[in-house]
Write an enzyme that holds these catalytic residues in place. Structure first.
Site, PDB file in Angstrom:
ATOM      1  N   GLU A  56       0.834  -1.199   0.000  1.00 60.40           N
ATOM      2  CA  GLU A  56       0.000   0.000   0.000  1.00 60.40           C
ATOM      3  C   GLU A  56       0.869   1.249   0.000  1.00 60.40           C
ATOM      4  O   GLU A  56       0.602   2.178  -0.752  1.00 60.40           O
ATOM      5  CB  GLU A  56      -0.928  -0.003   1.213  1.00 60.40           C
ATOM      6  CG  GLU A  56      -1.787   1.224   1.355  1.00 60.40           C
ATOM      7  CD  GLU A  56      -2.807   1.397   0.221  1.00 60.40           C
ATOM      8  OE1 GLU A  56      -3.249   2.535   0.014  1.00 60.40           O
ATOM      9  OE2 GLU A  56      -3.142   0.411  -0.459  1.00 60.40           O
TER      10      GLU A  56
ATOM     11  N   ASN B 177       5.911   9.706 -10.696  1.00 58.34           N
ATOM     12  CA  ASN B 177       6.824   9.455  -9.579  1.00 58.34           C
ATOM     13  C   ASN B 177       8.168   8.919 -10.087  1.00 58.34           C
ATOM     14  O   ASN B 177       8.208   7.882 -10.752  1.00 58.34           O
ATOM     15  CB  ASN B 177       6.182   8.457  -8.614  1.00 58.34           C
ATOM     16  CG  ASN B 177       6.940   8.328  -7.317  1.00 58.34           C
ATOM     17  OD1 ASN B 177       8.147   8.521  -7.258  1.00 58.34           O
ATOM     18  ND2 ASN B 177       6.227   7.976  -6.266  1.00 58.34           N
TER      19      ASN B 177
ATOM     20  N   TYR C 262      11.573   0.954  -9.050  1.00 57.94           N
ATOM     21  CA  TYR C 262      10.783  -0.276  -9.094  1.00 57.94           C
ATOM     22  C   TYR C 262      11.181  -1.139 -10.288  1.00 57.94           C
ATOM     23  O   TYR C 262      11.249  -2.367 -10.179  1.00 57.94           O
ATOM     24  CB  TYR C 262       9.287   0.038  -9.122  1.00 57.94           C
ATOM     25  CG  TYR C 262       8.793   0.671  -7.843  1.00 57.94           C
ATOM     26  CD1 TYR C 262       9.041   0.086  -6.609  1.00 57.94           C
ATOM     27  CD2 TYR C 262       8.093   1.868  -7.868  1.00 57.94           C
ATOM     28  CE1 TYR C 262       8.610   0.676  -5.435  1.00 57.94           C
ATOM     29  CE2 TYR C 262       7.648   2.462  -6.694  1.00 57.94           C
ATOM     30  CZ  TYR C 262       7.914   1.852  -5.485  1.00 57.94           C
ATOM     31  OH  TYR C 262       7.482   2.423  -4.326  1.00 57.94           O
TER      32      TYR C 262
END
Length: 164
Positions: A85, A126, A132
């Site tokens: 989250e 972002n 990532y």
């Protein structure tokens, strides 16, 4: 080089978690969007029926980041997964591999629990998207997120069968 430690969050970390959530909201240009309280985290992380868990990252013993996850389930895999989250690392701690260590700890939990995947969402602007990608996450272009909230949620709920 400072020492990075990852540990499970404890109830006493609720204020720290809330502070990190507020810092993340500020970064995401939504400083007034956080409605959560320490009591919300206490109730839903350490109450009778916990719905999330969190890990705290420390740099030389001081909290500098966290990751908050909850279980999901894949009907196609027939296995649970973990959903990230929130992942947040304070700006001055980002050069020490804290985010990677947090995600490695989540991956370790997932593997230990028989999960087949770890999911997360990231805003399109972002700069963490490159991070990532480096870690091994892949953007799922064919799956689009949808959300039901506020008045629309209430209106649809009112259509439900309340006699069930």
């Amino acid at each position: 080089m400072p020492t990075v430690t990852i540990r499970p969050a404890v109830e006493a970390d609720c204020a720290t978690i809330l502070r990190f959530v507020r810092e993340l909201a500020e970064f995401e240009n939504e400083p007034d969007a956080v409605k959560a309280t320490e009591e919300d985290f206490r109730r839903d992380g350490w109450g009778e029926h916990p719905v999330f868990e969190a890990l705290i990252a420390e740099l030389d013993g001081s909290p500098v980041g966290f990751v908050l996850t909850f279980r999901n389930f894949s009907t196609w895999e027939g296995r649970p997964g973990l959903y990230v989250e929130d992942l947040y690392v304070a700006p001055d701690a980002r050069r020490y591999g804290v985010g990677r260590k947090l995600l490695a700890a989540v991956a370790q939990l997932a593997v230990e629990r028989g999960c087949r995947r770890v999911d997360l969402s990231v805003l399109d602007w972002n700069p963490a998207r490159a991070f990532y990608d480096r870690v091994g996450f892949r953007q799922m272009e064919e799956w689009l997120p949808y959300r039901l909230t506020g008045d629309a949620l209430s209106a649809l709920a009112a259509e439900g069968n309340t006699g069930a």
